[in-house]
Design a protein around this motif. Structure first.
Motif, PDB file in Angstrom:
ATOM      1  N   UNK A 175       0.830  -1.169   0.000  1.00  0.00           N
ATOM      2  CA  UNK A 175       0.000   0.000   0.000  1.00  0.00           C
ATOM      3  C   UNK A 175       0.885   1.247   0.000  1.00  0.00           C
ATOM      4  N   UNK A 176       0.473   2.285  -0.729  1.00  0.00           N
ATOM      5  CA  UNK A 176       1.232   3.531  -0.790  1.00  0.00           C
ATOM      6  C   UNK A 176       1.034   4.362   0.456  1.00  0.00           C
ATOM      7  N   UNK A 177       1.637   5.524   0.462  1.00  0.00           N
ATOM      8  CA  UNK A 177       1.476   6.435   1.595  1.00  0.00           C
ATOM      9  C   UNK A 177       1.182   7.831   1.075  1.00  0.00           C
ATOM     10  N   UNK A 178       0.602   8.622   1.934  1.00  0.00           N
ATOM     11  CA  UNK A 178       0.339  10.018   1.613  1.00  0.00           C
ATOM     12  C   UNK A 178       1.586  10.818   1.971  1.00  0.00           C
ATOM     13  N   UNK A 179       2.183  11.546   1.005  1.00  0.00           N
ATOM     14  CA  UNK A 179       3.386  12.325   1.319  1.00  0.00           C
ATOM     15  C   UNK A 179       3.103  13.341   2.430  1.00  0.00           C
ATOM     16  N   UNK A 180       4.066  13.568   3.290  1.00  0.00           N
ATOM     17  CA  UNK A 180       3.904  14.531   4.392  1.00  0.00           C
ATOM     18  C   UNK A 180       4.250  15.934   3.900  1.00  0.00           C
ATOM     19  N   UNK A 181       3.273  16.524   3.233  1.00  0.00           N
ATOM     20  CA  UNK A 181       3.455  17.885   2.709  1.00  0.00           C
ATOM     21  C   UNK A 181       2.107  18.575   2.597  1.00  0.00           C
ATOM     22  N   UNK A 182       2.138  19.890   2.646  1.00  0.00           N
ATOM     23  CA  UNK A 182       0.962  20.707   2.403  1.00  0.00           C
ATOM     24  C   UNK A 182       1.270  21.520   1.155  1.00  0.00           C
ATOM     25  N   UNK A 183       0.514  21.305   0.098  1.00  0.00           N
ATOM     26  CA  UNK A 183       0.801  21.936  -1.185  1.00  0.00           C
ATOM     27  C   UNK A 183      -0.078  23.144  -1.480  1.00  0.00           C
ATOM     28  N   UNK A 184      -1.371  23.026  -1.142  1.00  0.00           N
ATOM     29  CA  UNK A 184      -2.333  24.062  -1.484  1.00  0.00           C
ATOM     30  C   UNK A 184      -3.303  24.263  -0.318  1.00  0.00           C
ATOM     31  N   UNK A 185      -3.600  25.512  -0.003  1.00  0.00           N
ATOM     32  CA  UNK A 185      -4.679  25.875   0.913  1.00  0.00           C
ATOM     33  C   UNK A 185      -5.672  26.665   0.078  1.00  0.00           C
ATOM     34  N   UNK A 186      -6.931  26.213   0.056  1.00  0.00           N
ATOM     35  CA  UNK A 186      -7.964  26.884  -0.739  1.00  0.00           C
ATOM     36  C   UNK A 186      -9.048  27.429   0.171  1.00  0.00           C
ATOM     37  N   UNK A 187      -9.364  28.709  -0.007  1.00  0.00           N
ATOM     38  CA  UNK A 187     -10.479  29.321   0.696  1.00  0.00           C
ATOM     39  C   UNK A 187     -11.663  29.405  -0.259  1.00  0.00           C
ATOM     40  N   UNK A 188     -12.827  28.965   0.208  1.00  0.00           N
ATOM     41  CA  UNK A 188     -14.050  29.170  -0.552  1.00  0.00           C
ATOM     42  C   UNK A 188     -14.470  30.618  -0.396  1.00  0.00           C
TER      43      UNK A 188
END
Length: 146
Positions: free
Chosen positions: A1-14
């Motif tokens: 099973x893969x893993x989710x990379x430990x990074x924050x790439x985008x923050x989106x505000x509605x």
């Protein structure tokens, strides 16, 4: 099973009024990406993309069938950490001059740093903070904390 990379790439505000928010964030001196318009807008901030997207369209993607949130605070804060205790006050004043609403004036905090809170035109909360343990790279990206 893969893993989710430990990074924050985008923050989106509605955004309820994307034009007003675009104007506010440009007033802070932030450079908007050339492809931005009133259907989607983004600012590259120290390695993280800060995006604005019309709330109804974001809700259709991220929360289908859920009612739009009421106005007011969402329970989420965004933060801009600065390089010195003194810079908190300067950056905070710049945000207020650009149209931010003061939520909490800058003050020395029990955890040893200094911070203040403001709200953008749609009530999204931002903290301007200094923490002596924060370290940044040449782009302003946070590379160490604590």
């Amino acid at each position: 099973m893969g893993s989710l990379p430990s990074r924050l790439s985008v923050v989106t505000l509605g955004a309820r009024d994307i034009g007003a928010l675009r104007s506010f964030y440009r007033s802070l001196g932030w450079s908007e990406l050339p492809a931005s318009d009133d259907s989607w807008s983004a600012f590259l901030l120290g390695g993280v993309l800060f995006a604005l997207f019309p709330l109804p369209e974001l809700a259709a993607e991220a929360a289908p069938g859920v009612p739009d949130p009421a106005g007011g605070w969402s329970g989420v804060t965004l933060a801009c950490n600065v390089d010195s205790r003194e810079e908190v006050d300067t950056a905070f004043a710049a945000a207020v001059a650009a149209g931010a609403v003061v939520v909490a004036e800058p003050t020395d905090r029990p955890w040893g740093g200094r911070s203040g809170y403001f709200a953008d035109p749609e009530g999204n909360r931002w903290e301007v903070a200094w923490a002596g343990t924060a370290r940044f790279d040449e782009r302003g990206a946070l590379i160490a904390f604590g």
